[in-house]
Every structure is written in structure tokens, then in C-alpha cells.
Design a protein around this motif. Structure first.
Motif, short mmCIF file in Angstrom:
data_model
loop_
_atom_site.label_atom_id
_atom_site.label_comp_id
_atom_site.label_asym_id
_atom_site.label_seq_id
_atom_site.Cartn_x
_atom_site.Cartn_y
_atom_site.Cartn_z
N GLU A 81 3.56 -17.91 0.26
CA GLU A 81 2.31 -17.15 0.19
C GLU A 81 1.30 -17.73 1.18
O GLU A 81 1.49 -18.83 1.70
CB GLU A 81 1.70 -17.23 -1.22
CG GLU A 81 2.62 -16.82 -2.37
CD GLU A 81 3.42 -18.00 -2.93
OE1 GLU A 81 3.47 -19.08 -2.27
OE2 GLU A 81 3.99 -17.84 -4.03
N TRP A 140 7.89 -22.88 0.88
CA TRP A 140 8.97 -21.99 0.43
C TRP A 140 10.29 -22.74 0.59
O TRP A 140 10.33 -23.77 1.26
CB TRP A 140 8.94 -20.67 1.23
CG TRP A 140 9.41 -20.79 2.66
CD1 TRP A 140 10.67 -20.53 3.12
CD2 TRP A 140 8.64 -21.17 3.81
NE1 TRP A 140 10.73 -20.74 4.48
CE2 TRP A 140 9.49 -21.14 4.93
CE3 TRP A 140 7.29 -21.56 4.00
CZ2 TRP A 140 9.07 -21.47 6.21
CZ3 TRP A 140 6.88 -21.88 5.28
CH2 TRP A 140 7.75 -21.83 6.37
N MET A 183 6.59 -15.01 10.63
CA MET A 183 5.31 -14.32 10.65
C MET A 183 4.85 -14.27 12.11
O MET A 183 5.20 -15.14 12.91
CB MET A 183 4.26 -15.11 9.85
CG MET A 183 4.71 -15.57 8.47
SD MET A 183 4.95 -14.25 7.28
CE MET A 183 3.24 -13.83 6.88
N LEU A 204 10.59 -12.41 5.11
CA LEU A 204 10.00 -13.14 3.98
C LEU A 204 11.07 -13.82 3.14
O LEU A 204 12.14 -13.26 2.93
CB LEU A 204 9.20 -12.16 3.10
CG LEU A 204 7.94 -11.59 3.76
CD1 LEU A 204 7.36 -10.47 2.90
CD2 LEU A 204 6.91 -12.69 3.98
N ARG A 260 11.72 -17.54 7.08
CA ARG A 260 10.40 -16.93 6.97
C ARG A 260 9.87 -16.80 8.39
O ARG A 260 9.85 -17.79 9.13
CB ARG A 260 9.45 -17.78 6.14
CG ARG A 260 8.03 -17.18 5.99
CD ARG A 260 7.16 -18.10 5.15
NE ARG A 260 5.88 -17.53 4.76
CZ ARG A 260 4.72 -17.73 5.42
NH1 ARG A 260 4.69 -18.47 6.52
NH2 ARG A 260 3.59 -17.20 4.97
N ALA A 311 3.82 -9.95 8.32
CA ALA A 311 5.05 -10.50 7.72
C ALA A 311 6.23 -9.81 8.38
O ALA A 311 6.33 -8.59 8.38
CB ALA A 311 5.04 -10.22 6.22
N TRP A 333 3.09 -12.09 -0.08
CA TRP A 333 3.46 -11.14 0.97
C TRP A 333 4.52 -10.18 0.51
O TRP A 333 5.48 -10.58 -0.15
CB TRP A 333 3.97 -11.89 2.20
CG TRP A 333 2.91 -12.71 2.87
CD1 TRP A 333 2.62 -14.03 2.66
CD2 TRP A 333 1.98 -12.24 3.85
NE1 TRP A 333 1.57 -14.41 3.46
CE2 TRP A 333 1.16 -13.33 4.20
CE3 TRP A 333 1.77 -11.00 4.48
CZ2 TRP A 333 0.15 -13.23 5.16
CZ3 TRP A 333 0.77 -10.92 5.43
CH2 TRP A 333 -0.04 -12.01 5.76
#
Ligand code: OGA
Ligand code: MN
Length: 290
Positions: A134, A262, A270, A128, A268, A125, A242
Motif C-alpha cells: 500500500e 510486501w 509502479m 500489484l 510490484r 499501479a 491499490w
């Protein structure tokens, strides 16, 4: 090293060991590798992880996959899953990166559509959102073990075709470019993957899977959809919420996962590294001819 269970029968948080330890110590690697074989999903908390450490950790487990054409990070070891443009701003809701995120929200195992499938994925992550985002996991090992013996006998060596186009076309007909389609023809694998360390089998199914040798199209799709639905029934999954500093590693031979939505105006980001499967990981028995 402490092993803290995450879900019923699979998944564990590891404490007292981190990515640096695995990257630098063979004893730490062996302990974590044993936990990986046993639990299928590992979570490390509080890691200060950047690309180099993530790659060094991942490389302990086997050769790293290069990111395929059409994905952000193409040609490197780092698959960048985000809703950020290269200038760091959040992309529009009809952007290809959002289509990709939606495709990742289908239950899947990484790289089953590639000529060399993946042993494991490592996801860290980096940025976030305040809600959602998730990642949810299911054990296809437990799913296999729950099947009645008669059905296991019928299915164990069935041959399934996987194609990236099959999953991507469910989201948007233009998600894949012609170049991606040409680079990723369908591949065929056995329906179960036997872990050579502990002998436990797992269903090898995913959003990419669509045909079964010797079965009509509708029958095959119903079979695969039914197996996925059973594996991912509410109460059988683990939802990873996360936190900053989290790194998750999962066994693509024995789990499926999906991203969760989200608020798209929130960033976000990753980063995934992916470890190729080798014959020693049980891959040899997966090839239909073998
Ligand atoms: C992946 C993936 C989902 C997520 O990294 O392979 O499917 O929640 N990620 O980002
Ligand atoms: Mn994935």
C-alpha cells in the motif's frame, strides 16, 4: 465530476473524470486542479494508463521532472519503482532496488532535496502484489493547522536543510553512489509552504530534512522528528490499498507519504511522473533569501 472523501480532512477519489479528460480538456483540467488544491491527494480508479497517457495528464499541471541519476528511468519522465530486473524477473532481497523500496518506506515528500522541488507526483499501479504494497499518506497542511499559534509563529519561516543522502544513509551506506552524492548537494527551504490559491500553509518536512538554521543538530532532529510523528499519528493517515487501474496524485507541498512492505518474492511495479513546482505554486516564498 464527483468528489468522494478518502480520509478525515484530506484526500478525495474523483469519479466521472479520468486522465484522458484532463489530458484533452481544459475544463476537465481546471476542475481536477481545483480538487487537487483543495484535497491534496486525488485517486482515480479504473484507468487504462500507460506511460504516454500518464505524461500527457501530468503535463497539464506543469513541467515534468526528469528522473535523476541513480534511479530506474534516469533521464526519462518515468520513475520506475519495482522489484523487477530489466529481464522481468524479481530481484534478490539484497538488491539496490529493494534498498530503494525500503528508503521509500520512510515518511517523505518527493524531491524536497532537489534544487527545483516538486508540485505533485502521479503514481500508477502497473503490477500489484497479492498483499501489502500500500501507499500511506498524511496531510502536512492539517498538521500545521493543528499546531498552537505560538509554535506556528516560531516555526513559520524557519529554514530547513534537505538532503537525499540524509534519508538514503539511514537505509544503507552504499545506497547512493558517489555520482549521486555529487549530483545532489543539500538544499534549503522554509519550513512551511503557503498554497497561493487558498492561502493554507503546510509543514514542508520529510525524511530528507535534517537541519534547522539557528538550532543545534540534536534539537533540529528532535523538532523535525516530532513534527513528522505528529503529522503521521495513527488515525491521521490514509492507507491507499491499490487496485489495478488506480492512479494517485498528491501535492508534495501539503502531504507526506510512504510505501508499505510486501512479500518480496511477489512482483510490484509502479510508475511515477513528477511535476516541478513553479513560482506560481508558491515556490518563490520557499527560498530562504526571498
Ligand atoms: C513514490 C513513492 C511509494 C510506493 O512513488 O514517490 O514513494 O508505495 N512510492 O510505491
Ligand atoms: Mn515518494
Amino acid at each position: 465530476m464527483q468528489v468522494i472523501p478518502l480520509a478525515d480532512g484530506f484526500g478525495a477519489e474523483l469519479a466521472g473524470v479520468g486522465l484522458v479528460d484532463v489530458a484533452s480538456s481544459d475544463a476537465a483540467y481546471r476542475a481536477v486542479r481545483a480538487a487537487f488544491e483543495a484535497h491534496s491527494l486525488l485517486v482515480f480508479r479504473g484507468q487504462s494508463v500507460g506511460d504516454d497517457l500518464q505524461a500527457a495528464f501530468s503535463r497539464a499541471f506543469g513541467p515534468l521532472e526528469l528522473v535523476k541519476v541513480g534511479s530506474v528511468g534516469h533521464g526519462t519522465f518515468y520513475s520506475r519503482l519495482s522489484n523487477l530486473a530489466s529481464d522481468g524477473t524479481v530481484v534478490a532481497e539484497n538488491d539496490r532496488q529493494i534498498w530503494r523500496a525500503r528508503a521509500n518506506q520512510l515518511w517523505h515528500t518527493d524531491s524536497s532535496f532537489k534544487p527545483t522541488p516538486a508540485l505533485a507526483s502521479v503514481l500508477s499501479a502497473r503490477t500489484l502484489p497479492t498483499a501489502g504494497g500500500e501507499t500511506e499518506f498524511a496531510s502536512t497542511r492539517l498538521a500545521w493547522e493543528r499546531l498552537p499559534a505560538a509554535q506556528q509563529a516560531l516555526l513559520q519561516r524557519a529554514i530547513v536543510t534537505h538532503s537525499y543522502a540524509h534519508s538514503r544513509d539511514q537505509i544503507h551506506p552504499e545506497l547512493m553512489t558517489a555520482q549521486e552524492r555529487a549530483a545532489l548537494p543539500p538544499v534549503r527551504w522554509r519550513l512551511t509552504w503557503r498554497n497561493p490559491v487558498n492561502g493554507r500553509r503546510a509543514l514542508y518536512v520529510a525524511s530528507h530534512a535534517y537541519a534547522v538554521d539557528g538550532m543545534g543538530d540534536n534539537e533540529a532532529k528532535a523538532l523535525l522528528a516530532g513534527l513528522i510523528a505528529e503529522a503521521t499519528r495513527p488515525g491521521r493517515t490514509y492507507l491507499h490499498r491499490w487496485r489495478p487501474g488506480d492512479v494517485a496524485m498528491w501535492d508534495n507541498r501539503a502531504t507526506m507519504h510512504r510505501g508499505r512492505p510486501w512479500p518480496l518474492q511477489e512482483p510490484r511495479a509502479m510508475v511515477r511522473t513528477t511535476i516541478e513546482a513553479r513560482d506560481a505554486d508558491g515556490l518563490e516564498e520557499m527560498r530562504p533569501a526571498g
